[in-house]
Design an enzyme around this catalytic site. Sequence first.
Site, PDB file in Angstrom:
ATOM      1  N   LYS A 112      38.679  10.147   8.313  1.00  0.00           N
ATOM      2  CA  LYS A 112      38.420  11.589   8.225  1.00  0.00           C
ATOM      3  C   LYS A 112      37.002  11.871   7.732  1.00  0.00           C
ATOM      4  O   LYS A 112      36.376  12.820   8.181  1.00  0.00           O
ATOM      5  CB  LYS A 112      39.448  12.273   7.321  1.00  0.00           C
ATOM      6  N   LYS A 194      45.856   8.262  17.224  1.00  0.00           N
ATOM      7  CA  LYS A 194      47.158   8.894  16.948  1.00  0.00           C
ATOM      8  C   LYS A 194      47.103  10.389  17.287  1.00  0.00           C
ATOM      9  O   LYS A 194      46.046  11.021  17.189  1.00  0.00           O
ATOM     10  CB  LYS A 194      47.595   8.672  15.504  1.00  0.00           C
ATOM     11  N   LYS A 197      46.982  16.785  14.298  1.00  0.00           N
ATOM     12  CA  LYS A 197      46.865  18.235  14.387  1.00  0.00           C
ATOM     13  C   LYS A 197      45.446  18.718  14.149  1.00  0.00           C
ATOM     14  O   LYS A 197      45.120  19.834  14.501  1.00  0.00           O
ATOM     15  CB  LYS A 197      47.843  18.971  13.489  1.00  0.00           C
TER      16      LYS A 197
HETATM   17  N1  AQP Z   1      50.960  10.731  15.475  1.00  0.00           N
HETATM   18  C1  AQP Z   1      51.947  10.612  14.587  1.00  0.00           C
HETATM   19  N2  AQP Z   1      53.026   9.843  14.868  1.00  0.00           N
HETATM   20  C2  AQP Z   1      54.049   9.719  13.971  1.00  0.00           C
HETATM   21  N3  AQP Z   1      54.057  10.342  12.765  1.00  0.00           N
HETATM   22  C3  AQP Z   1      53.011  11.124  12.445  1.00  0.00           C
HETATM   23  N4  AQP Z   1      52.717  11.869  11.353  1.00  0.00           N
HETATM   24  C4  AQP Z   1      51.513  12.468  11.537  1.00  0.00           C
HETATM   25  N5  AQP Z   1      51.001  12.133  12.732  1.00  0.00           N
HETATM   26  C5  AQP Z   1      51.903  11.300  13.323  1.00  0.00           C
HETATM   27  C6  AQP Z   1      53.595  12.006  10.184  1.00  0.00           C
HETATM   28  O1  AQP Z   1      53.899  13.384  10.024  1.00  0.00           O
HETATM   29  C7  AQP Z   1      54.094  13.662   8.635  1.00  0.00           C
HETATM   30  C8  AQP Z   1      53.320  14.881   8.229  1.00  0.00           C
HETATM   31  O2  AQP Z   1      51.940  14.677   8.493  1.00  0.00           O
HETATM   32  P1  AQP Z   1      50.816  15.356   7.608  1.00  0.00           P
HETATM   33  O3  AQP Z   1      50.968  16.817   7.606  1.00  0.00           O
HETATM   34  O4  AQP Z   1      50.786  14.708   6.285  1.00  0.00           O
HETATM   35  O5  AQP Z   1      49.515  15.071   8.377  1.00  0.00           O
HETATM   36  P2  AQP Z   1      48.801  13.734   8.736  1.00  0.00           P
HETATM   37  O6  AQP Z   1      49.585  12.536   8.437  1.00  0.00           O
HETATM   38  O7  AQP Z   1      47.453  13.788   8.127  1.00  0.00           O
HETATM   39  O8  AQP Z   1      48.793  13.827  10.292  1.00  0.00           O
HETATM   40  P3  AQP Z   1      48.243  14.835  11.326  1.00  0.00           P
HETATM   41  O9  AQP Z   1      49.380  15.600  11.872  1.00  0.00           O
HETATM   42  O10 AQP Z   1      47.445  14.064  12.256  1.00  0.00           O
HETATM   43  O11 AQP Z   1      47.353  15.856  10.557  1.00  0.00           O
HETATM   44  P4  AQP Z   1      45.801  15.856  10.335  1.00  0.00           P
HETATM   45  O12 AQP Z   1      45.184  15.866  11.680  1.00  0.00           O
HETATM   46  O13 AQP Z   1      45.609  17.119   9.542  1.00  0.00           O
HETATM   47  O14 AQP Z   1      45.496  14.619   9.575  1.00  0.00           O
HETATM   48  C9  AQP Z   1      53.666  12.399   7.874  1.00  0.00           C
HETATM   49  O15 AQP Z   1      54.826  11.679   7.489  1.00  0.00           O
HETATM   50  C10 AQP Z   1      52.886  11.625   8.894  1.00  0.00           C
HETATM   51  O16 AQP Z   1      52.948  10.235   8.673  1.00  0.00           O
END
Ligand code: AQP
Length: 327
Positions: A112, A194, A197
């Site tokens: 990030k 991956k 969001k």
């Molecule tokens: N691509 C993915 N496949 C499986 N699990 C996923 N998680 C996130 N992306 C994937 C799981 O979703 C839960 C909540 O995620 P988060 O809100 O903590 O965000 P994150 O892990 O940082 O993932 P994002 O959605 O990609 O958000 P950004 O882009 O903001 O970093 C967690 O249990 C995560 O493992």
Amino acid sequence: MKKRVFSGIQPTGNIHIGNYLGAIRRWVATQAEFESIFCVVDLHAITIPQDPKVLKAKTREVAGLLLAAGIDPEVSTLFVQSHISAHAELAWILNCFIPVGWMRRMTQFKEKSEKQKDEVSTGLFDYPALMAADILLYNTDVVPVGEDQKQHVELTRDVAQRFNSIYGETFRIPEAEIPQTGARIMALDDPTQKMSKSEEDRGGTICLLDSPDEIRAKIMKATTDSLREVRFDEGRPGIYNLLVIYELFTGQPREEIEARFEGKGYADLKRELAEVVIEGLAPLQARYRELTADPAHIDSLLTQGADRIRPIAEKTLSLVKERIGLG
Ligand code: AQP
């Protein structure tokens, strides 16, 4: 005594099927088996710049999506992280027990911060300390998360063990629970990354509130390869990712899915997958629309959730402060 589960989700961007398949769906499926606590982690969200109005709206949206996905407020506790100040307070204390070298190893920060360069906040670097506080405040046994959060749960275990070894048994040591399949759903337009969001170009991400046409368009454009055969082969990440999504939405065994697409091409798989995903998300989308017709109800469930769970957090924090000579 039921084991206690804690997990969280950030109210950033649009919740996608990676979040759903990797985390939310499993939280729903096992909520009654455990004493389940789920948190919308808005303090984590501000580690990157947020528009205040959007953050507030997203916090309610994510809570609405969790309820629509099947989190039952009678069975689980759902609350917003910033409603319980003990999270920030314990995070500060844990900071003082986490060597900076442990933090520097965190791959999510490396990825990030690479994108944000010098604008990156100290909060983003410190994200794992806040996550450790979230988990440890509730004497959590199990943390169901996607693969990307495994390293943070390991750091949580390490700091809890370090604290316990200095001050005596204080924290319960939690275990990460990572699913065998779906722990890392990949972006449709780049299956080496991956699904995320925070990606600006949404082409690779199927959001839970996407319309049927958006879902069809994104899946039909998904990156695959130049081969033809529809097979679960991790060496072919694009097609493998589509098949895993198909498997998780339908619950069908892999052999059955391969047999179904025997002699057919990638376009057939994509067409069918799009309908499977549209159908799979339709009940959630309908429930979400019903729930959000009354936003005050969602807000009141979140307030009740925080009120119910706050005494546990405050008890842990008091014990920690007593152990280290604060207050
Ligand atoms: N691509 C993915 N496949 C499986 N699990 C996923 N998680 C996130 N992306 C994937 C799981 O979703 C839960 C909540 O995620 P988060 O809100 O903590 O965000 P994150 O892990 O940082 O993932 P994002 O959605 O990609 O958000 P950004 O882009 O903001 O970093 C967690 O249990 C995560 O493992």
